[in-house]
Design a protein around this motif. Sequence first.
Motif, short mmCIF file in Angstrom:
data_model
loop_
_atom_site.label_atom_id
_atom_site.label_comp_id
_atom_site.label_asym_id
_atom_site.label_seq_id
_atom_site.Cartn_x
_atom_site.Cartn_y
_atom_site.Cartn_z
N PRO A 142 -26.76 8.04 -24.45
CA PRO A 142 -25.11 8.29 -24.47
C PRO A 142 -24.86 8.97 -23.32
CG PRO A 142 -26.55 9.91 -26.05
CD PRO A 142 -27.44 8.87 -25.47
N ALA A 143 -25.47 9.88 -22.67
CA ALA A 143 -24.94 10.62 -21.49
C ALA A 143 -24.68 9.49 -20.33
CB ALA A 143 -26.04 11.54 -21.16
N GLN A 144 -25.38 8.85 -20.37
CA GLN A 144 -25.20 7.63 -19.17
C GLN A 144 -24.00 6.68 -19.60
OE1 GLN A 144 -27.08 8.04 -16.26
NE2 GLN A 144 -25.91 6.69 -15.55
N ALA A 145 -23.89 6.59 -20.91
CA ALA A 145 -22.52 5.62 -21.27
C ALA A 145 -21.50 6.45 -21.16
CB ALA A 145 -23.00 5.26 -22.73
N LEU A 146 -21.45 7.49 -21.44
CA LEU A 146 -20.37 8.51 -21.33
C LEU A 146 -19.88 8.76 -19.93
CD1 LEU A 146 -20.70 11.22 -23.76
CD2 LEU A 146 -18.95 9.54 -23.89
N LEU A 147 -20.83 8.66 -19.00
CA LEU A 147 -20.64 8.87 -17.39
C LEU A 147 -20.11 7.62 -17.00
CD1 LEU A 147 -20.81 10.04 -14.56
CD2 LEU A 147 -23.38 9.12 -14.68
N ALA A 148 -20.32 6.44 -17.69
CA ALA A 148 -19.85 5.20 -17.17
C ALA A 148 -18.25 5.18 -17.44
CB ALA A 148 -20.52 4.04 -18.13
N ILE A 149 -18.01 5.71 -18.71
CA ILE A 149 -16.56 5.68 -19.20
C ILE A 149 -15.87 6.64 -18.45
CG2 ILE A 149 -15.20 6.48 -21.16
CD1 ILE A 149 -17.26 5.21 -23.08
N ALA A 150 -16.31 7.94 -18.00
CA ALA A 150 -15.76 9.07 -17.31
C ALA A 150 -15.59 8.25 -15.88
CB ALA A 150 -16.62 10.08 -17.13
N LYS A 151 -16.23 7.60 -15.27
CA LYS A 151 -15.91 6.93 -14.06
C LYS A 151 -14.80 5.88 -14.09
CE LYS A 151 -20.46 7.49 -11.66
NZ LYS A 151 -21.67 6.94 -11.09
N SER A 153 -12.45 6.20 -15.67
CA SER A 153 -11.08 6.93 -16.09
C SER A 153 -10.98 7.59 -14.93
CB SER A 153 -11.29 8.02 -17.12
OG SER A 153 -12.07 8.88 -16.72
N GLY A 154 -11.51 7.40 -13.59
CA GLY A 154 -11.30 8.42 -12.33
C GLY A 154 -12.09 9.43 -12.04
N MET A 155 -13.14 9.94 -12.98
CA MET A 155 -13.69 11.22 -12.75
C MET A 155 -15.19 10.75 -12.15
SD MET A 155 -15.15 13.53 -15.90
CE MET A 155 -13.52 13.98 -16.57
N THR A 156 -15.42 11.48 -11.15
CA THR A 156 -16.65 11.48 -10.48
C THR A 156 -18.00 11.96 -11.28
OG1 THR A 156 -16.72 13.55 -9.27
CG2 THR A 156 -15.37 11.80 -8.36
N GLU A 157 -19.21 11.79 -10.70
CA GLU A 157 -20.51 12.22 -11.37
C GLU A 157 -20.43 13.56 -11.54
OE1 GLU A 157 -25.17 11.22 -11.75
OE2 GLU A 157 -23.90 9.92 -10.58
N GLU A 158 -20.05 14.16 -10.32
CA GLU A 158 -19.97 15.63 -10.23
C GLU A 158 -19.01 16.20 -10.86
OE1 GLU A 158 -19.19 18.94 -6.55
OE2 GLU A 158 -18.67 16.81 -6.14
N GLN A 159 -17.83 15.75 -11.13
CA GLN A 159 -16.74 16.15 -12.10
C GLN A 159 -17.18 16.26 -13.53
OE1 GLN A 159 -13.52 13.86 -10.81
NE2 GLN A 159 -12.52 15.38 -9.67
N PHE A 160 -17.98 15.03 -13.84
CA PHE A 160 -18.72 14.86 -15.21
C PHE A 160 -19.66 15.81 -15.57
CE2 PHE A 160 -22.24 12.93 -17.38
CZ PHE A 160 -21.58 12.37 -18.73
N ASN A 161 -20.39 16.25 -14.62
CA ASN A 161 -21.51 17.25 -14.78
C ASN A 161 -21.03 18.63 -15.25
OD1 ASN A 161 -24.14 15.72 -14.72
ND2 ASN A 161 -23.86 15.45 -12.67
#
Length: 218
Positions: A142-151, A153-161
Amino acid sequence: MIDRRRFLEGVGTLALSLAAFGTLASSLIGRAEAQTVDTAKLMAPGALPDQVLGKADAPVTIVEYASMTCGHCAHFHETTYPVLKEKYIDTGKVRFILREFPLDIVAKAAFMLARCGGEGKYYPMTDTLFETQKNWAFSNNPAQALLAIAKQSGMTEEQFNTCLNDTKLAGQIDEVAKRGAELGIDSTPTFFINGKKVSGAMSPEQLDKELAPLLGGN
């Protein structure tokens, strides 16, 4: 429920506390269901500012407590919420507030991402998360799936973490959920319509029935 180790796979260490959920679950056992709550208590400022849709002076206020991994919540947001928004929120009849009541760590993470999105992005994110719930909430990662959704929406992986490591935000969401428990929430979705408690995913017809007497039958 997806355990912590499985959730953390692929994104590093996320500082999400599970302790609050055990406390919350214990507080719900044996709680009597209240049919109405005091409006002043319901609308008092909480740990996080309410995300509000609609006119401030709308005659009806609907507060929904939901969990992002709740299938019934997703069903409401896919079927009834569009009607609510077009027919009542956009026309100035209803003010709508979604509040966090995550039932597991994945739901909590999803709400954190919605809060981290920035001004005006809370509801676009929660809409997307409900629409795509089956793709991320119950996936093997689920974390990787949420990261894909976050990206998307314009969020970077750094912002996600950074977002998911925000212990202050995590604690604030816990506080919102605890406040919901104090108001009698014991399942999701649960709505307060001008203080009246309505449990379960309302159909458009049920929504109309609840709102008609409050809006003079309109």
